[in-house]
Structures are given as C-alpha cells and as structure tokens.
Motif scaffolding. Structure first.
Motif, PDB file in Angstrom:
ATOM      1  N   ARG A   1      37.676  38.008  29.575  1.00 33.48           N
ATOM      2  CA  ARG A   1      36.548  37.971  30.311  1.00 33.48           C
ATOM      3  C   ARG A   1      35.838  39.412  30.553  1.00 33.48           C
ATOM      4  O   ARG A   1      36.336  40.438  30.671  1.00 33.48           O
ATOM      5  CB  ARG A   1      36.579  37.475  31.771  1.00 33.48           C
ATOM      6  CG  ARG A   1      35.700  37.061  32.356  1.00 33.48           C
ATOM      7  CD  ARG A   1      35.928  36.347  33.849  1.00 33.48           C
ATOM      8  NE  ARG A   1      37.247  35.425  33.573  1.00 33.48           N
ATOM      9  CZ  ARG A   1      37.368  34.444  34.326  1.00 33.48           C
ATOM     10  NH1 ARG A   1      36.513  34.117  35.168  1.00 33.48           N
ATOM     11  NH2 ARG A   1      38.180  33.762  34.163  1.00 33.48           N
ATOM     12  N   ARG A   2      34.569  39.270  29.912  1.00 30.57           N
ATOM     13  CA  ARG A   2      33.834  40.754  29.992  1.00 30.57           C
ATOM     14  C   ARG A   2      33.598  41.433  31.493  1.00 30.57           C
ATOM     15  O   ARG A   2      34.105  42.616  31.226  1.00 30.57           O
ATOM     16  CB  ARG A   2      32.348  40.499  29.570  1.00 30.57           C
ATOM     17  CG  ARG A   2      31.666  41.823  29.331  1.00 30.57           C
ATOM     18  CD  ARG A   2      30.167  41.349  28.966  1.00 30.57           C
ATOM     19  NE  ARG A   2      30.434  41.390  27.636  1.00 30.57           N
ATOM     20  CZ  ARG A   2      29.252  41.363  26.645  1.00 30.57           C
ATOM     21  NH1 ARG A   2      28.091  41.582  27.382  1.00 30.57           N
ATOM     22  NH2 ARG A   2      29.464  41.121  25.499  1.00 30.57           N
ATOM     23  N   VAL A   3      33.756  40.814  32.386  1.00 30.44           N
ATOM     24  CA  VAL A   3      33.765  41.439  33.849  1.00 30.44           C
ATOM     25  C   VAL A   3      34.997  41.816  34.440  1.00 30.44           C
ATOM     26  O   VAL A   3      35.014  42.605  35.452  1.00 30.44           O
ATOM     27  CB  VAL A   3      32.681  40.870  34.691  1.00 30.44           C
ATOM     28  CG1 VAL A   3      31.306  40.497  34.095  1.00 30.44           C
ATOM     29  CG2 VAL A   3      33.311  39.383  34.752  1.00 30.44           C
ATOM     30  N   ALA A   4      35.996  41.355  34.009  1.00 33.31           N
ATOM     31  CA  ALA A   4      37.333  41.541  34.512  1.00 33.31           C
ATOM     32  C   ALA A   4      37.796  42.827  33.880  1.00 33.31           C
ATOM     33  O   ALA A   4      37.787  43.184  32.672  1.00 33.31           O
ATOM     34  CB  ALA A   4      38.244  40.461  34.185  1.00 33.31           C
ATOM     35  N   PRO A   5      38.416  43.757  34.941  1.00 27.13           N
ATOM     36  CA  PRO A   5      39.159  44.879  34.645  1.00 27.13           C
ATOM     37  C   PRO A   5      40.308  44.462  33.709  1.00 27.13           C
ATOM     38  O   PRO A   5      40.940  43.568  33.816  1.00 27.13           O
ATOM     39  CB  PRO A   5      39.521  45.674  35.781  1.00 27.13           C
ATOM     40  CG  PRO A   5      39.586  44.581  36.752  1.00 27.13           C
ATOM     41  CD  PRO A   5      38.592  43.360  36.508  1.00 27.13           C
ATOM     42  N   TYR A   6      40.678  45.507  32.993  1.00 26.83           N
ATOM     43  CA  TYR A   6      42.024  45.448  32.304  1.00 26.83           C
ATOM     44  C   TYR A   6      43.181  45.477  33.198  1.00 26.83           C
ATOM     45  O   TYR A   6      43.285  46.257  33.775  1.00 26.83           O
ATOM     46  CB  TYR A   6      42.165  46.633  31.265  1.00 26.83           C
ATOM     47  CG  TYR A   6      43.586  46.353  30.496  1.00 26.83           C
ATOM     48  CD1 TYR A   6      43.763  45.439  29.466  1.00 26.83           C
ATOM     49  CD2 TYR A   6      44.574  47.304  30.800  1.00 26.83           C
ATOM     50  CE1 TYR A   6      44.804  45.431  28.767  1.00 26.83           C
ATOM     51  CE2 TYR A   6      45.784  47.196  30.304  1.00 26.83           C
ATOM     52  CZ  TYR A   6      46.137  46.234  29.175  1.00 26.83           C
ATOM     53  OH  TYR A   6      47.090  45.962  28.676  1.00 26.83           O
ATOM     54  N   ARG A   7      44.078  44.338  32.989  1.00 28.02           N
ATOM     55  CA  ARG A   7      45.494  44.280  33.824  1.00 28.02           C
ATOM     56  C   ARG A   7      46.115  43.492  32.891  1.00 28.02           C
ATOM     57  O   ARG A   7      45.900  42.470  32.342  1.00 28.02           O
ATOM     58  CB  ARG A   7      44.928  43.183  34.927  1.00 28.02           C
ATOM     59  CG  ARG A   7      44.593  44.106  36.342  1.00 28.02           C
ATOM     60  CD  ARG A   7      44.498  43.249  37.287  1.00 28.02           C
ATOM     61  NE  ARG A   7      43.170  43.321  38.019  1.00 28.02           N
ATOM     62  CZ  ARG A   7      42.310  42.335  38.381  1.00 28.02           C
ATOM     63  NH1 ARG A   7      42.483  41.143  37.963  1.00 28.02           N
ATOM     64  NH2 ARG A   7      41.188  42.632  38.657  1.00 28.02           N
TER      65      ARG A   7
ATOM     66  N   GLY B   1      44.720  34.635  33.835  1.00 24.42           N
ATOM     67  CA  GLY B   1      43.546  33.782  33.527  1.00 24.42           C
ATOM     68  C   GLY B   1      42.377  34.637  32.795  1.00 24.42           C
ATOM     69  O   GLY B   1      41.349  33.877  32.673  1.00 24.42           O
ATOM     70  N   ASP B   2      42.254  35.850  32.949  1.00 25.34           N
ATOM     71  CA  ASP B   2      41.119  36.692  32.449  1.00 25.34           C
ATOM     72  C   ASP B   2      41.257  36.749  30.739  1.00 25.34           C
ATOM     73  O   ASP B   2      40.310  37.176  30.210  1.00 25.34           O
ATOM     74  CB  ASP B   2      41.112  38.081  33.011  1.00 25.34           C
ATOM     75  CG  ASP B   2      40.561  38.106  34.416  1.00 25.34           C
ATOM     76  OD1 ASP B   2      39.997  37.086  34.860  1.00 25.34           O
ATOM     77  OD2 ASP B   2      40.872  38.843  35.370  1.00 25.34           O
ATOM     78  N   TRP B   3      42.481  36.419  30.346  1.00 24.31           N
ATOM     79  CA  TRP B   3      42.541  36.581  29.098  1.00 24.31           C
ATOM     80  C   TRP B   3      42.728  35.130  28.365  1.00 24.31           C
ATOM     81  O   TRP B   3      43.280  34.407  29.102  1.00 24.31           O
ATOM     82  CB  TRP B   3      44.020  37.358  28.516  1.00 24.31           C
ATOM     83  CG  TRP B   3      43.823  38.604  29.004  1.00 24.31           C
ATOM     84  CD1 TRP B   3      44.202  39.488  30.160  1.00 24.31           C
ATOM     85  CD2 TRP B   3      43.541  39.710  28.201  1.00 24.31           C
ATOM     86  NE1 TRP B   3      44.158  40.821  30.074  1.00 24.31           N
ATOM     87  CE2 TRP B   3      43.630  40.944  28.763  1.00 24.31           C
ATOM     88  CE3 TRP B   3      43.164  39.820  26.839  1.00 24.31           C
ATOM     89  CZ2 TRP B   3      43.441  42.184  28.245  1.00 24.31           C
ATOM     90  CZ3 TRP B   3      42.687  41.091  26.120  1.00 24.31           C
ATOM     91  CH2 TRP B   3      42.851  42.314  27.016  1.00 24.31           C
ATOM     92  N   LEU B   4      42.145  34.858  27.100  1.00 19.22           N
ATOM     93  CA  LEU B   4      42.233  33.675  26.560  1.00 19.22           C
ATOM     94  C   LEU B   4      42.911  33.911  25.027  1.00 19.22           C
ATOM     95  O   LEU B   4      42.484  34.949  24.319  1.00 19.22           O
ATOM     96  CB  LEU B   4      40.886  33.028  26.304  1.00 19.22           C
ATOM     97  CG  LEU B   4      40.159  32.724  27.541  1.00 19.22           C
ATOM     98  CD1 LEU B   4      38.968  32.223  27.310  1.00 19.22           C
ATOM     99  CD2 LEU B   4      40.925  31.552  28.134  1.00 19.22           C
TER     100      LEU B   4
END
Length: 145
Positions: free
Chosen positions: A10-16, A21-24
C-alpha cells in the motif's frame, strides 16, 4: 515477463516487515487450451478421474505437457469420464509419456487449463482444470514454441 507473480505494498503505508495487510501477493495465472490424451482412474477422486493427461501441438505432432488433477466438480468429472470412456484407444496419442494404469484416449476433447508457468522440461506448473472447450467457439489448441 514470465513472472510467477508480484508483491505490492500500500503506497501510504510505511515499510514494516511481517504480515500486517499492507503487503499483497498477486499471482500471475495463465490459461490455455490443451487436448486431453488420457486419464488415470481413481476410486477416491471425483467422477473416478485421478488426473487427466494433456498435450499440445509440437514440432513433430502432439507432445505431452503434463497432467491436471484439480479443479473438477463431481458433475464435470463424471461427465468427462463418460465422454473419455467412449474414445479410448490402445496406444498413447502423444510422444513423451509412458506409465501404468493410464487409459489412453483419442485427442478430440479440448480443455481450458489455468496454470502458473512452465517447468524447464516444458511441463505445466500448478495446473487446474477450468472446463471443456466447444469446437464451435473457435478452439485453438496451444502450440509449443
């Protein structure tokens, strides 16, 4: 590009790191038409078909490209088994395959197969049966390159 898939964030999510759920994971699925050249019967599988054997057009006739044993419904497997039972033949219609317990069929039934890619020896990877193709819809059986 021959990729099995891509990973997106997800573009607005910081790298973690981790699975939050931010990665697909997006898989690339190919779909082609192949000829059914035989099957292995099974007492446990739907419709009595353990797997169907598939072929494509090659430089010297039909060439075995692998098999598929998933994606069937009970209804589709039962109907397919009946159709294949009517077109049995004594010898393999394609080169490159041997085995015990295989019921060979004339290469007249075309099936739509979804798969993830090809192995180094030109066999389908992670194949899944999607349905039969009707000759009336302009079926074009896959040709190996």
């Amino acid at each position: 590009m021959g990729l099995e898939g891509i990973i997106a964030k997800r573009r607005v999510a910081p790298y973690r790191p981790g699975r939050d759920g931010d990665w697909l994971k997006i898989k690339c699925v190919q779909s082609e038409t192949f000829l059914i050249i035989g099957y292995e019967s099974s007492r446990a599988a739907l419709g009595g078909i353990g797997r169907v054997l598939l072929a494509a057009h090659g430089n010297y006739g039909l060439t075995y490209v692998g098999s598929v044993g998933t994606g069937f419904s009970d209804r589709s497997a039962t109907k397919l088994r009946g159709n294949l039972g009517r077109i049995k033949t004594a010898s393999p219609p394609a080169r490159g395959i041997t085995g015990k317990g295989i019921v060979w069929t004339k290469p007249t039934i075309a099936a739509e197969i979804a798969f993830r890619g090809w192995t180094h020896d030109e066999k389908l990877r992670h194949a899944s049966f999607k349905g039969l193709r009707d000759s009336a819809d302009g079926v074009s059986v896959y040709r190996l390159k």
